[in-house]
Design a protein around this motif. Structure first.
Motif, PDB file in Angstrom:
ATOM      1  N   MET A  26       0.841  -1.200   0.000  1.00 16.75           N
ATOM      2  CA  MET A  26       0.000   0.000   0.000  1.00 16.75           C
ATOM      3  C   MET A  26       0.875   1.249   0.000  1.00 16.75           C
ATOM      4  O   MET A  26       1.842   1.340   0.751  1.00 16.75           O
ATOM      5  N   LYS A  27       0.538   2.159  -0.890  1.00 14.89           N
ATOM      6  CA  LYS A  27       1.275   3.413  -0.948  1.00 14.89           C
ATOM      7  C   LYS A  27       0.364   4.548  -0.470  1.00 14.89           C
ATOM      8  O   LYS A  27      -0.857   4.441  -0.526  1.00 14.89           O
ATOM      9  N   LEU A  28       1.044   5.634  -0.067  1.00 17.24           N
ATOM     10  CA  LEU A  28       0.290   6.778   0.455  1.00 17.24           C
ATOM     11  C   LEU A  28      -0.784   7.250  -0.522  1.00 17.24           C
ATOM     12  O   LEU A  28      -1.913   7.531  -0.146  1.00 17.24           O
ATOM     13  N   LYS A  29      -0.391   7.312  -1.819  1.00 18.29           N
ATOM     14  CA  LYS A  29      -1.339   7.875  -2.786  1.00 18.29           C
ATOM     15  C   LYS A  29      -2.513   6.941  -3.046  1.00 18.29           C
ATOM     16  O   LYS A  29      -3.507   7.342  -3.645  1.00 18.29           O
ATOM     17  N   GLU A  30      -2.398   5.687  -2.605  1.00 20.05           N
ATOM     18  CA  GLU A  30      -3.503   4.747  -2.796  1.00 20.05           C
ATOM     19  C   GLU A  30      -4.572   4.866  -1.700  1.00 20.05           C
ATOM     20  O   GLU A  30      -5.633   4.268  -1.795  1.00 20.05           O
TER      21      GLU A  30
END
Lengths: 292, 392
Positions: A1-5
């Motif tokens: 999981m990435k921040l922008k997701e």
């Protein structure tokens, strides 16, 4: 999981939580992962107290309050009901505090894990009965003062190790987390959500009111808990324990304790002993332990 | 009335109740073993294991969790069932109020048993009576047939959108639970025509999200409680209505909230709830044959309390002998004390004789019932009420 997701949608907003409340943050982050296809169970705790009074609610997904001791059984029953209706796609999530999990609700939690239905049980741990005014719970750590372990005394028992307790049930998925590590926490919620069975996430949620620190330092306190080795971020999947985050810097327990008022009465010698215990446990690589 | 021939079987009331839960198409069962209820859940588990019933049996670790899980299933919109006895019902106490306050239309069968201490597995009605004020509709039954029929009716009553209150069907431990009687088991089609699928008013619905149970302060709290009281009062009418409808489909009628038996011109009547009514009927028959003006009132609904029916039935009676298999310690038997309150404003109320008996499984003999009625016949109107323990 990435921040922008991470979803921008807020499904828990405008509660009456104290400024800097990390328990509120835990709910908010969880619902960002689970989205609208989920229902929530909240027993007696800070979350239900600061949220659900008619006619207002901060929950934008279906939610019910629940009796203090009943979270696990409620999750089982709701999950069974959705199974009967062919709606096993709906996530059923409970948000119980440390007392509601490790003390009054431990029997129901044990029965629910044993019952095998699909649910996510989130224990947000602020290490005392905060909602009723900071009384000690089974998850209050050794050395902390509360209103039922007042200075010059302090809590004399160590924190129950809930991770080992749920692990003993052969639970398919369990994890520890901390609100100061949101990506780590949210990834664990996402993993739990993919399991077709009972899951448990124990998230440490620093409490400005109960621990004695300024509201703008809740994230910092959680980081100090992990960096001092006081709390570990791990994950248990099918019996295998994995550390999900190793802090790059180490702090002393003394530094973590000094940042809050509840450990003030401990002598330097007592703090040193706590430090030695943590060091020893870490050196031994103690399996299934949430602390040290 | 159905034209099909129903099955007739010698079964216990516990088995009859399990058959009723199956016929009601219950989808979720959660229960915990306790004597004398256990054979109900054993039977249901065996129905499911043999593929004769399509339901989830939730394994739980306590009665507190059993009732919680059933409430959870209701929140998800499916019909649920549980049963218990004695300490189990006591252990459910917190959740009983949660279920009724949340207006979840659950059905629970309580197989009445005494409550510790002193510890006893044998029958009386102390367990159910101690839950009187939890907001459940409470109906006491006399036979296995009535227990079965009332479980089917209970779903209709509870799920009625005018009511939405949980129903507790009570049957007497051992006298009913472990005694085989001839019971007529209705066919599924007739039951389906009588009991439509559950049509919930509100559920945990992801497409229409609501906080379905929450806190309330001040006037909101009071308004909620006033609605609950209105529904509980209304339940009296609905119990009668559903009983009449049941009679039309199945041909069996139990008389509504109370069943007066041979009360025409009676000077003294005995009032009681549950399985001992069978004995009282015989005693009344014998005394009537001797020319004594006695009658019987079987109280079926304990909550809502049938105030109007009882005032009407007792307005001309000289004395009432009330048999309680329970006691509200420090006052008296629950049926007797509630009855006194109900008759308060009658211009010339009957004398009240309260007999506490059948405690902890003690037999109540026909001779004892005759003794109660004899005493009532000898009592004068306006005499102070009395209380007596008859088991000693």
């Amino acid at each position: 999981m990435k921040l922008k997701e991470i979803s921008r949608e807020e499904l828990f907003r405008s509660s009456y939580g104290c400024a800097g409340c990390a328990a509120v943050l835990a709910v908010r982050l969880t619902l960002k992962v689970l989205g609208r296809n989920c229902v929530c169970v909240v027993p007696a705790n800070c979350i239900s107290t600061v949220s659900c009074y008619y006619p207002q609610t901060p929950f934008f997904v279906p939610m019910t309050v629940m009796a203090f001791a009943a979270t696990g059984a409620a999750l089982s029953g709701i999950s069974a009901g959705f199974r009967r209706r062919g709606r096993e796609d709906i996530s059923v999530v409970g948000f119980s505090g440390d007392g509601g999990t490790a003390d009054i609700g431990i029997q129901s939690l044990s029965g629910a894990i044993d019952g095998g239905y699909k649910f996510i049980y989130i224990c947000y741990d602020n290490e005392a009965y905060m909602n009723t005014g900071i009384q000690r719970s089974g998850l209050t750590p050794y050395g902390a003062t509360t209103t039922t372990t007042p200075a010059p005394c302090f809590e004399t028992e160590s924190k129950k190790d809930m991770l080992r307790i749920v692990a003993a049930h052969d639970i398919p998925y369990a994890a520890t987390a901390c609100t100061s590590y949101p990506l780590d926490f949210m990834q664990k919620v996402a993993r739990a959500n993919r399991v077709n069975g009972p899951t448990y996430i124990h998230v440490l949620a620093p409490c400005p009111t109960g621990w004695g620190f300024a509201p703008d330092r809740a994230i910092e306190l959680g980081r100090m808990a992990v960096e001092s080795g006081f709390w570990r971020l791990v994950e248990l999947e099918n019996g295998k324990l994995r550390t999900t985050h190793k802090p790059s810097r180490r702090r002393s327990v003394a530094e973590y304790f000094a940042a809050q008022t509840r450990f003030r009465q401990l002598s330097p010698e007592q703090i040193e002993e706590i430090q030695r215990n943590i060091d020893r446990r870490q050196a031994a690589g103690q399996a299934f332990s949430a602390t040290g | 009335m159905s034209t099909r021939t129903p099955a007739r079987k010698y079964i216990t009331a516990n088995e009859a109740v399990a058959c009723a839960a199956r016929l009601a198409r219950v989808e979720v069962i959660a229960a915990y073993p306790i004597t004398p209820q256990t054979t109900i859940v054993e039977k249901l588990a065996s129905f499911i294991a043999r593929g004769e019933m399509d339901a989830d049996f939730i394994k739980v670790e306590s009665e507190h969790s059993a009732l919680t899980a059933c409430m959870g299933a209701r929140m998800a919109g499916v019909r649920a069932f549980t049963s218990t006895s004695s300490q189990g019902l006591e252990y459910m106490h917190e959740m009983l109020a949660y279920v009724s306050g949340g207006r979840y239309p659950l059905v629970l069968v309580n197989v009445c048993r005494s409550v510790a201490l002193p510890w006893s597995i044998w029958g009386d009605q102390q367990d159910a009576i101690q839950q009187r004020d939890t907001g459940w509709i409470q109906i006491f039954t006399e036979t296995g047939q009535e227990a079965m029929d009332m479980v089917l009716q209970a779903y209709r009553i509870a799920e009625d959108h005018r009511i939405l209150l949980p129903v507790m069907i009570c049957l007497d431990g051992f006298i009913q639970s472990h005694t085989e009687e001839l019971v007529e088991i209705p066919d599924q089609e007739s039951v389906d025509s009588f009991l439509p699928p559950y049509d919930p008013v509100v559920t945990l619905d992801v497409d229409n999200p609501h906080t379905i149970s929450m806190g309330g302060f001040g006037k909101h709290y009071a308004a909620w409680r006033r609605e609950q009281q209105a529904a509980a009062e209304k339940a009296g009418e609905v119990i009668v209505e559903v009983g009449d409808e049941f009679a039309r489909v199945f041909g069996r009628h139990y008389g509504g909230l109370i069943e007066p038996y041979r009360c025409e011109g009676a000077e003294a009547v005995i009032l009681l709830m549950g399985a001992l009514t069978g004995t009282a009927r015989e005693v009344v028959d014998e005394m009537r044959a001797d020319g004594q003006a006695v009658g019987l009132i079987k109280v079926r609904a304990f909550r809502p309390f049938p105030v109007q029916s009882l005032r009407q039935a007792l307005s001309l009676v000289k004395a009432a002998a009330v048999l309680d298999r329970d006691c509200s310690w420090g006052y008296g038997g629950a049926l007797a004390t509630d009855l006194k309150a109900a008759l308060y404003s009658l211009p010339n109320p009957p004398a009240m004789l309260n007999f506490i008996g059948g405690l902890g499984g003690a037999d109540v003999s026909p001779e004892q019932m005759k003794y109660m009625l004899d005493k009532a016949l000898a009592a004068k109107k306006g005499a102070p009420s009395s209380m007596e323990f008859i088991d000693l």
